[in-house]
Design an enzyme around this catalytic site. Structure first.
Site, PDB file in Angstrom:
ATOM      1  N   LYS A 265       0.832  -1.207   0.000  1.00  0.00           N
ATOM      2  CA  LYS A 265       0.000   0.000   0.000  1.00  0.00           C
ATOM      3  C   LYS A 265       0.869   1.260   0.000  1.00  0.00           C
ATOM      4  CE  LYS A 265      -2.145   1.578   3.665  1.00  0.00           C
ATOM      5  NZ  LYS A 265      -3.070   1.726   4.820  1.00  0.00           N
TER       6      LYS A 265
ATOM      7  N   ASP B 180      -6.731   1.502   0.785  1.00  0.00           N
ATOM      8  CA  ASP B 180      -6.791   1.669   2.232  1.00  0.00           C
ATOM      9  C   ASP B 180      -8.200   1.338   2.700  1.00  0.00           C
ATOM     10  OD1 ASP B 180      -8.321   3.811   1.404  1.00  0.00           O
ATOM     11  OD2 ASP B 180      -7.285   5.303   2.630  1.00  0.00           O
TER      12      ASP B 180
END
Length: 225
Positions: free
Chosen positions: A132, A150
């Site tokens: 991420k 997210d």
């Protein structure tokens, strides 16, 4: 009888609906950008590492003074872990994050000449940097068409039907497959900002949502009271 293959997740929206979905978000959010404050690729990387399990606003409060004196890996090493902890002690997991930031700063100097690499494999090899974080840095600092998933994007994609998935990687894979080409770079911030300020977790503001008629979420929250 041969075993049944598991069906791969895919969007519940049609191609035309997906195109309209992103066109409307773009109209509603004409200048999508990160809420994190940073001045270069290095401070962006540090801010994203610090933002894990923390709010962008909280990270910004902690890094404003930090980034006045620290703009590169060597300056962070010179600051030292103890003083770094003092700067970021209001952020969750600050002890672990301080160790990671010092370690990744050392790795940047030793392996990359003090520069943040424009490469997923190299980024993910840095301490405290996962997929991420790498996606965010590649997207913002280097203009890659990545989409970091997210909690906001995971919720929006499952709730709306845009890119359903049981985990963040499934959602990311569906997103990358269905996002229309003109929106591949801004999609990351369009979806985050939509999730943060309109499609919130507990009480989504459906009454002011630009994609309310496309969204598959039911029952919609149409009461602003």
């Amino acid at each position: 009888m041969p075993p049944t293959r598991a069906r791969r997740p895919r969007s519940r929206l049609s191609k035309d609906e997906i195109e309209d979905f992103f066109a409307r978000l773009t109209e509603a959010i004409p200048d999508p950008k990160s809420d994190l404050e940073y001045s270069n690729a290095y401070t962006l990387l540090v801010a994203v590492v610090l933002s894990a399990q923390a709010t962008d606003a909280g990270v910004n409060r902690a890094t404003r003074k930090l980034f006045e004196e620290v703009l590169n890996p060597q300056a962070m090493i010179d600051l030292g872990e103890e003083r770094l902890r003092e700067h970021i002690k209001t952020i969750g997991l600050f002890n672990t994050k301080a160790k990671n930031v010092i370690a990744l700063s050392e790795a940047l100097i030793q392996l990359h000449g003090g520069q943040v690499p424009d490469n997923r494999e190299a980024l993910e090899a840095l301490p405290g940097v996962g997929r991420k974080t790498a996606n965010v840095v590649l997207n913002i600092a280097f203009g890659h068409d990545t989409c970091a998933v997210d909690t906001h994007i995971f919720r929006v994609c499952n709730r709306t039907g845009l890119a359903p998935g049981k985990d963040v990687r499934q959602v990311e894979d569906v997103l990358i497959a269905v996002i229309p080409k003109p929106y591949r770079h801004p999609a990351h911030h369009l979806l985050i900002l939509h999730g943060r300020y309109t499609c919130m977790a507990r009480k989504p503001h459906c009454w002011r949502c630009p994609v309310i008629d496309i969204c598959r979420f039911e029952p919609k929250n149409v009461n602003p009271g």
